[in-house]
Design an enzyme around this catalytic site. Sequence first.
Site, PDB file in Angstrom:
ATOM      1  CE  LYS A   1      -3.706  -2.456   2.283  1.00  0.00           C
ATOM      2  NZ  LYS A   1      -4.282  -2.915   3.541  1.00  0.00           N
TER       3      LYS A   1
ATOM      4  CG  ASP B   1     -10.280  -2.426   4.142  1.00  0.00           C
ATOM      5  OD1 ASP B   1      -9.838  -2.455   2.976  1.00  0.00           O
ATOM      6  OD2 ASP B   1      -9.603  -2.744   5.136  1.00  0.00           O
TER       7      ASP B   1
ATOM      8  CD  GLN C   1      -3.550  -4.736   6.456  1.00  0.00           C
ATOM      9  OE1 GLN C   1      -3.483  -3.574   6.064  1.00  0.00           O
ATOM     10  NE2 GLN C   1      -3.826  -5.732   5.647  1.00  0.00           N
TER      11      GLN C   1
END
Length: 270
Positions: A48, A115, A92
């Site tokens: 990322k 997300d 995460q």
Amino acid sequence: MKILDGKIIRDEILARLKTEFAKFPTPSRLAVIQIGECDDSTAYIRQKKIFADKIGATIEHIKFPENCSSEEIIEKIGVLNADNGVHGIIVQLSLPKDFNTDEIIEAINPNKDIDGLTAKNLRRFLVGDLDGLIPATARGILRLLDYYQIPIAGQRATIIGRSLLVGKPAALALLARGATVTICHRQTKNLAAIAKEADILITAAGQNNLVGKEFVSSGQTVIDVGNDVDSVAVKDMVGALTPTPGGVGPMTVACLFENLLKARIIKSLK
Ligand code: ADP
């Protein structure tokens, strides 16, 4: 067999995002919260960061030790929600087992939830609206299929795996585009026979070489998300296959930053 290269599309998305992000007067910032030190998570965050650097966005990597409390994380999310300079927030996954994942995810402001895992965004997705913040892997799969002009509507799509981050969103995305969807998982009987029936087979089980030649059929499109496919065994049978690495992975990273752009636009419209 056609190789479905995700890097070509990733590079196209990258170029477009670079232009779009340059139009804002301030940098676009994505906060990534990591709890504990899982090697896989660290590697994903690194990918990322590499992408963010290339498009001129900023990643703020916030690490918490595994012995911290859910409250501390939720408090930090509150601070990030209130910070107008932060446009996206990711936790995460997956979290170490003592953490309440739902409670932590739900603390994220849905407009910054890139997300796409908060209730508000998932509901919109469940309804069949693909224009909101949806999980990046699902978006990446649609982009791959569209780029290679593989039809979705009316096709039989089978997904192996039912995780919240990958399997279920992939199923919802294909359903919203008109596929007839089957979801398989650990309790599924006759997995190979079901997989073989699919026009589009998506594997998200995280089991190396789970998918061999008894799972596939001629002309089938195989999207290998979880590095599940024995590519040597299936390559002469299937019509199209994503490589690992270089297939879905780069698409997921690129689509995550498409969501960051979307989140920033939501914000600037307000
Ligand atoms: P990810 O986040 O990559 O989707 P998870 O480990 O959270 O990975 O989920 C793995 C999914 O794959 C689960 O839904 C599980 O039921 C499914 N799965 C794992 N192994 C098998 C298997 N041997 N056969 C069928 N499904 C499997």
